[in-house]
Design an enzyme around this catalytic site. Structure first.
Site, PDB file in Angstrom:
ATOM      1  N   ASP A 186       0.864  -1.166   0.000  1.00 19.17           N
ATOM      2  CA  ASP A 186       0.000   0.000   0.000  1.00 19.17           C
ATOM      3  C   ASP A 186       0.913   1.232   0.000  1.00 19.17           C
ATOM      4  O   ASP A 186       2.136   1.104   0.117  1.00 19.17           O
ATOM      5  CB  ASP A 186      -0.956  -0.035   1.209  1.00 19.17           C
ATOM      6  CG  ASP A 186      -2.194   0.817   0.943  1.00 19.17           C
ATOM      7  OD1 ASP A 186      -3.227   0.564   1.565  1.00 19.17           O
ATOM      8  OD2 ASP A 186      -2.111   1.713   0.083  1.00 19.17           O
TER       9      ASP A 186
HETATM   10  C1  GLC Z   1      -4.316   4.302  -0.409  1.00 18.74           C
HETATM   11  C2  GLC Z   1      -5.195   3.117  -0.066  1.00 18.74           C
HETATM   12  C3  GLC Z   1      -5.207   2.052  -1.124  1.00 18.74           C
HETATM   13  C4  GLC Z   1      -4.996   2.700  -2.481  1.00 18.74           C
HETATM   14  C5  GLC Z   1      -3.567   3.232  -2.494  1.00 18.74           C
HETATM   15  C6  GLC Z   1      -3.216   3.907  -3.822  1.00 18.74           C
HETATM   16  O1  GLC Z   1      -3.710   4.809   0.729  1.00 18.74           O
HETATM   17  O2  GLC Z   1      -5.009   2.494   1.197  1.00 18.74           O
HETATM   18  O3  GLC Z   1      -6.458   1.364  -1.032  1.00 18.74           O
HETATM   19  O4  GLC Z   1      -5.172   1.751  -3.509  1.00 18.74           O
HETATM   20  O5  GLC Z   1      -3.321   4.124  -1.415  1.00 18.74           O
HETATM   21  O6  GLC Z   1      -3.981   5.069  -3.978  1.00 18.74           O
END
Ligand code: GLC
Length: 745
Positions: free
Chosen positions: A272
């Site tokens: 993430d």
């Molecule tokens: C965010 C989220 C995730 C998302 C990623 C990219 O913080 O937790 O679900 O896909 O970053 O935007």
């Protein structure tokens, strides 16, 4: 397996072999620096500090680039990667396309409320078409975290509390995004997230630590992820939080033992956002170098925007800490997916495509259909609904009644301008001859702003002075007073659910309930429409407002879909994928708990709390219809089966009303004793059926090893007990039509 499948299987294994060889040839030519670059997902946005994208692409290329939504710019950057980097490897462009790109579909929690996997398949297939036409190759969806605490804001992004329904919706979303083969130029690679257990955050507080036993993980939180693997999902995303004191992004147990060794996953895992670097912030890794090493060894292929891999992996290989084999192992699936998508042959997007694709009429039609099927009728006293289209003067009241943003809901893609048909607009279109008045009442806003507000300043709701609040309240009641019927549209703003949007209470935010009471005190018929991203404790409304429609965050055509249902053009058939607690403090709350020594129904049972009932306001699987249905003739093909064998369950459902309608037939089991105590009820089958007035249908379900096996704490493995079972079939998790069977040795 029939000839076609044999042919397809052999064709795909031939293609698979060719791609594997091609990837190995590529790897053999690449420098260590280039390989490390493929393990990096770089930021395309300036809200995250990081290296200049063009420079990186020119020098080494990159595995992927995210947080950019600009078709022309995609081609410019791709050209640099291909023409100027040493190996000319194309970049995967990634973005969160969670429930639509330009045509917005109901949020995933709403899609799950349809109890119709086709809603997810069709919606996400269109989302894929539009995203791919924009130049996006990879979406960070489906989000398939089981959520049993409605205070957790991200409950809106998933399929609710149940692993069986959650697994069906996970597989359906993967099929929608990826289709049969990701070489299809109208598909995107999907990403099962957030692996795993993220929805069980302590107190429902987003990002906070999670403590789940292996039993709870394997029986409840992991099944949707396994279903996504079985559906062929190309990528996974690791979760942010500590799972039993180990960050999911550095969990070898999750990323290697379960995901690869047990499930045979062959794709790749992305962290993430900044989660690799955050291993230091979470007090797990000593420094970025330690973080990079531990994440890679745990099985994390790609570092999202932390630059920890880019800054450390080459040194770790050069000083012998990490092997080149491990680097190659992590790079291989990334190159494989690029080859499977055909990016080496067709890396660019036709910049003239998007406008045509997003204007296809079937996109909005499908969005309206999905929204209609997702809505849940919670109350309809004296059949106040459907409303007559002969109404002369209707007042539409509430802070989200005319909010395009609230109607489309959380997780809009960067640069998206809300363009939804609001509930107000939908009512006006339906009652074109009548007088339709509107007043928002006092605005609702978060007490603590979301950090996303900085990225999307247009989403900010201005604060109102006490005088403005009072004036808005007065105006709303006065507007209601003149009308013959009032449609209250209450709920949450788009930033009140989703990421970093947890809350302590489940009450209607702001002064909405006060306004509702004031309007109801006028003594006129009131209909309540909810636009929200989570269950709400609408206790007062549930007893005092005759008609209540849960519309969730229904997307681009939400207002039309609400009006279609309120005026009877569509008969609602959705069911709750998550129960509605009476109070946020009761969370986590879910139907599949074990009995305890004093279960509900026990002579001494009153309530688990002495100050409030602990039954849900609305149970899992609940939803009304304008029609009425009866269940009968529950029959089992056998009273006893041997372990490993199956039995067939059939039940008859009849439409006993004068209107056609949908019913979701649900099958629940309860294992009455065993190696472990088992949940009081478990969903093990469902089917949404459409029945004409007076029509009956027999619905069949199979119960076999798959449905009756569970991970046992006592045994420490998957087992199927010999035991007796209750079976219920009905319209929600409190179904009463009952039978029993036994599994014998
Ligand atoms: C965010 C989220 C995730 C998302 C990623 C990219 O913080 O937790 O679900 O896909 O970053 O935007």
């Amino acid at each position: 397996m029939n000839n076609y499948q044999n042919h397809t299987k052999s064709a795909s294994s031939k293609v698979k072999k060719e791609i594997a060889e091609r990837v190995n040839v590529l790897l053999a030519k690449m420098s260590l620096e280039e390989k490390v670059a493929q393990l990096a997902q770089i930021s395309g946005a300036d809200f995250v500090p990081g290296p200049d994208a063009e420079e990186v692409l020119r020098k080494t290329g990159a595995g992927s680039l995210l947080w950019l939504n600009d078709t022309k710019r995609f081609n410019e950057l791709q050209k640099i990667a291909i023409d100027e980097s040493p190996s000319g490897i194309p970049v995967l462009f990634a973005l969160d396309v969670i429930h639509g790109y330009r045509t917005i579909f109901p949020v995933p929690l709403a899609m799950a409320s349809s109890w119709d996997p086709e809603v997810a398949v069709k919606s996400q297939a269109i989302a894929a078409k539009e995203a791919r036409a924009a130049g996006i190759h990879w979406t960070f969806g489906p989000m398939i975290d089981i959520a049993r605490d409605a205070r957790w804001g991200r409950i809106v992004e998933g399929a609710g509390e149940d692993p069986y329904l959650g697994s069906a919706m996970a597989a359906a979303q993967v099929r929608g995004f990826q289709g049969e083969d990701i070489s299809d130029p109208e598909r995107v690679v999907a990403c099962a997230k957030h692996f795993a257990g993220y929805g069980a955050a302590e107190g429902g507080r987003d990002y906070d630590e999670v403590f789940l036993s292996e039993t709870e993980l394997r029986n409840t939180y992991l099944p949707p992820f396994k279903a996504a693997v079985e559906a062929g999902v190309g990528t996974f995303m690791s979760a942010y939080m500590d799972l039993n004191h180990v960050p999911a992004s550095a969990s070898r147990w999750l990323l290697r033992e379960v995901l690869r060794e047990e499930w045979g996953f062959e794709g790749f895992v992305v962290s993430d956002a900044m989660a690799v670097g955050n291993l230091v912030v979470q007090g797990h890794a000593r420094d970025n170098r330690d973080a990079a090493q531990r994440a890679l060894v745990a099985g994390m292929n790609m570092d999202m925007a932390a630059n920890a891999y880019t800054e450390n992996l080459a040194d770790l290989v050069n000083d012998g800490t990490l092997s080149m084999d491990l680097i190659d192992e992590m790079v291989r699936p990334i190159l494989t997916i690029k080859a499977q998508m055909g990016l080496f042959e067709n890396p660019y997007v036709d910049e003239g495509l998007l406008d045509e694709v997003v204007s296809r009429p079937e996109h909005k039609q499908t969005s309206r259909w999905a929204a209609q099927r997702s809505m849940v009728l919670l109350r309809n006293e004296d059949n106040l609904l459907p409303l007559s289209d002969k109404l002369k003067h209707v007042a539409v009241i509430g802070p989200v009644a005319d909010s395009m943003a609230a109607t489309e809901g959380s997780w809009m893609v960067f640069g998206h301008k809300p363009a939804a048909v609001t509930v107000l607009q939908g009512i006006k279109d339906k009652l074109s001859g009548a007088k339709v008045t509107f007043a928002p009442g006092p605005a609702i806003r978060r007490d603590f702003p979301s950090f996303f507000e900085e990225m999307f300043p247009e989403s900010k709701i201005p604060e109102q002075t006490p005088a403005e609040i009072k004036a808005a309240f007065t105006e709303a009641v006065a507007t209601a007073k003149d009308a013959e019927l009032i449609i209250m549209v209450l709920g949450e703003n788009a930033d009140m659910a989703g990421e970093a949007a947890s809350r302590g209470s489940l009450d209607l935010p702001g002064k909405q309930e006060e306004l509702l009471k004031a309007v109801c005190a006028l003594g006129k018929p009131v209909v309540l429409v909810l636009l929200n991203g989570r269950p709400l404790s609408i206790n007062w409304a549930s007893e005092n407002v005759p008609a209540i429609l849960e519309a969730w965050e229904p997307g681009t055509e939400g207002g039309h879909a609400v009006a279609d249902i309120l005026f009877g053009d569509v008969n609602p058939g959705g069911k709750l994928p998550v129960c509605f607690p009476r109070n946020g403090n009761h969370a986590p709350m879910y139907y599949g708990h074990t009995l305890s020594h004093q279960p509900e129904g026990h002579p001494q049972y009153s309530s688990r709390y002495w100050d409030s009932p602990t039954t849900p306001l609305y149970p899992f699987g609940y939803g009304l219809s304008y029609a009425s249905f009866e269940f009968s003739n529950l029959t089992l093909s056998a009273a006893q089966i041997a372990a490993g064998k199956s039995l067939t369950v059939t039940a008859e459902v009849k439409n006993t009303s004068k209107v056609a309608g949908d019913e979701v037939v649900q099958l629940y089991i309860h294992q009455k004793w065993g190696t472990d105590s088992r949940p009081i009820r478990e969903l093990k089958g469902f089917e949404r059926v459409t029945l004409q007035p007076g029509e009956s249908k027999t619905v069949r379900f199979e119960l076999g090893e798959k449905e009756l096996t569970y991970w046992s704490t006592n045994a420490g493995k998957w087992i199927q007990d010999t035991a007796a079972f209750d079976v219920w079939v009905g319209s929600d998790s409190q179904a009463t039509l009952h039978a029993e069977f036994e599994v014998v040795a």
